[in-house]
Design an enzyme around this catalytic site. Sequence first.
Site, mmCIF file in Angstrom:
data_model
loop_
_atom_site.group_PDB
_atom_site.id
_atom_site.type_symbol
_atom_site.label_atom_id
_atom_site.label_comp_id
_atom_site.label_asym_id
_atom_site.label_seq_id
_atom_site.Cartn_x
_atom_site.Cartn_y
_atom_site.Cartn_z
ATOM 1 N N SER A 20 -31.261 7.113 -0.341
ATOM 2 C CA SER A 20 -30.814 6.409 0.868
ATOM 3 C C SER A 20 -30.491 4.947 0.548
ATOM 4 O O SER A 20 -31.167 4.298 -0.271
ATOM 5 C CB SER A 20 -31.922 6.457 1.926
ATOM 6 O OG SER A 20 -31.655 5.532 2.949
ATOM 7 N N LEU A 21 -29.474 4.423 1.223
ATOM 8 C CA LEU A 21 -29.080 3.027 1.001
ATOM 9 C C LEU A 21 -29.900 2.059 1.855
ATOM 10 O O LEU A 21 -29.796 0.848 1.693
ATOM 11 C CB LEU A 21 -27.589 2.850 1.325
ATOM 12 C CG LEU A 21 -26.638 3.723 0.504
ATOM 13 C CD1 LEU A 21 -25.195 3.444 0.880
ATOM 14 C CD2 LEU A 21 -26.850 3.504 -0.995
ATOM 15 N N LYS A 76 -37.434 12.817 13.500
ATOM 16 C CA LYS A 76 -37.229 11.822 14.562
ATOM 17 C C LYS A 76 -37.815 12.227 15.916
ATOM 18 O O LYS A 76 -38.158 11.376 16.711
ATOM 19 C CB LYS A 76 -35.731 11.520 14.731
ATOM 20 C CG LYS A 76 -35.152 10.688 13.587
ATOM 21 C CD LYS A 76 -33.677 10.373 13.818
ATOM 22 C CE LYS A 76 -33.087 9.694 12.594
ATOM 23 N NZ LYS A 76 -31.670 9.395 12.743
ATOM 24 N N ASP A 112 -30.905 3.575 15.757
ATOM 25 C CA ASP A 112 -29.599 4.253 15.615
ATOM 26 C C ASP A 112 -28.783 3.917 16.863
ATOM 27 O O ASP A 112 -27.589 3.592 16.775
ATOM 28 C CB ASP A 112 -29.761 5.775 15.542
ATOM 29 C CG ASP A 112 -30.411 6.231 14.253
ATOM 30 O OD1 ASP A 112 -30.172 5.585 13.217
ATOM 31 O OD2 ASP A 112 -31.152 7.227 14.276
ATOM 32 N N GLY A 138 -25.409 16.309 18.002
ATOM 33 C CA GLY A 138 -26.680 16.527 17.311
ATOM 34 C C GLY A 138 -27.496 15.244 17.317
ATOM 35 O O GLY A 138 -27.463 14.474 18.288
ATOM 36 N N ALA A 140 -27.345 12.268 15.476
ATOM 37 C CA ALA A 140 -26.578 11.017 15.573
ATOM 38 C C ALA A 140 -25.832 10.968 16.902
ATOM 39 O O ALA A 140 -25.784 9.930 17.565
ATOM 40 C CB ALA A 140 -25.597 10.909 14.406
ATOM 41 N N TYR A 232 -20.194 7.819 7.096
ATOM 42 C CA TYR A 232 -19.978 6.630 6.255
ATOM 43 C C TYR A 232 -19.880 6.973 4.764
ATOM 44 O O TYR A 232 -19.777 6.078 3.926
ATOM 45 C CB TYR A 232 -21.071 5.581 6.489
ATOM 46 C CG TYR A 232 -22.462 6.077 6.191
ATOM 47 C CD1 TYR A 232 -23.230 6.650 7.201
ATOM 48 C CD2 TYR A 232 -23.001 5.979 4.915
ATOM 49 C CE1 TYR A 232 -24.497 7.114 6.938
ATOM 50 C CE2 TYR A 232 -24.267 6.442 4.644
ATOM 51 C CZ TYR A 232 -25.011 7.007 5.659
ATOM 52 O OH TYR A 232 -26.267 7.476 5.389
#
Length: 291
Positions: A20-21, A76, A112, A138, A140, A232
């Site tokens: 992950s970034l 989440k 988010d 979903g 996001a 992204y």
Amino acid sequence: MSTTSESYLVGLIGEGITRSLTPPMHEAEARRHGLHYLYRPIDLEVIGRPAQDVGELLRAGRDVGFNAFNITHPCKQLVLGHLDDVAPEAAALGAVNTVVIRDGRFVGHNTDQTGFAAGLRAVLPGAAKDRVVQVGTGGAGSAVASALLAAGVGTLHLFDVDPGRATERAAALGRTFPDRTVAAATAQALPELVADADGVVNATPVGMHHHPGTPVDTEWLQARQWVADVVYLPVETQLVAAARSIGCQVLDGGHMAVGQAVDAFRLITGVEPDRDRMRAHFLELLGSQPR
Ligand code: NAD
């Protein structure tokens, strides 16, 4: 640059998140503020733990001195049962991606949602919001739809290849935003709804490197519209590129990815991060990502 003797220990809990970034984004920004900040991915697949263990991991983290966690797929929703307090927007959404530990208590937030909203405000200020069509409902998509309505969208049409999911989401959002129109759209109605919309949003994985294509036919788009994407990887999806070439204003998925990190960093440290610098670093990190 300010310096502080306070140190921060932060983790990201989720599946398949080792690369992950988000950790390097936080750590680089913290360095620029002179903060001692260590951010570790805690990948459930790597440590061989099920998503149901998220509460146990939170408590273990608190006991060894973690300040906060980001929470991602598939935890989440599961994490909600382990929190002492939840910010109203996260509670309404039923999903938390940031847990800040204060005096031993777990406080949940959803950055988010706030991160997408911040990108919308910054990149598309004054964008018309009477009618918006969103494809994908979903994880996001739920955060994005909620952010769109909170930002003032009047009529939101939701389309998903799983029609039950779009219908259920529309009903839940309609209860949270009773003064708006939120409705599920059929595939047949989609071309006309898109053509009539002020804005079109992709919240499906379509457009990712391993999932090429566009979620709607780009022939339906017009220059007067704005187009947002959550994908992204790559940041310039086929949808974003086509919309740009038509003359639409665009909000690429990098803004949400950076926005969630900006808002989480602020919640964790109380320090205001530099959004533009984090975006520049994020794009640099993307450039070095293997496909
Ligand atoms: P998800 O599986 O929870 O939801 C995706 C939804 O899209 C599902 O409901 C699915 O039925 C629907 N869908 C798939 N293809 C479709 C199509 N062609 N037309 C209509 N609906 C379709 O996934 P998610 O976690 O919401 O992730 C979706 C995308 O968002 C991924 O590419 C992910 O990388 C990206 N994402 C970006 C950010 C960010 O910060 N920018 C954050 C989270 C996720």
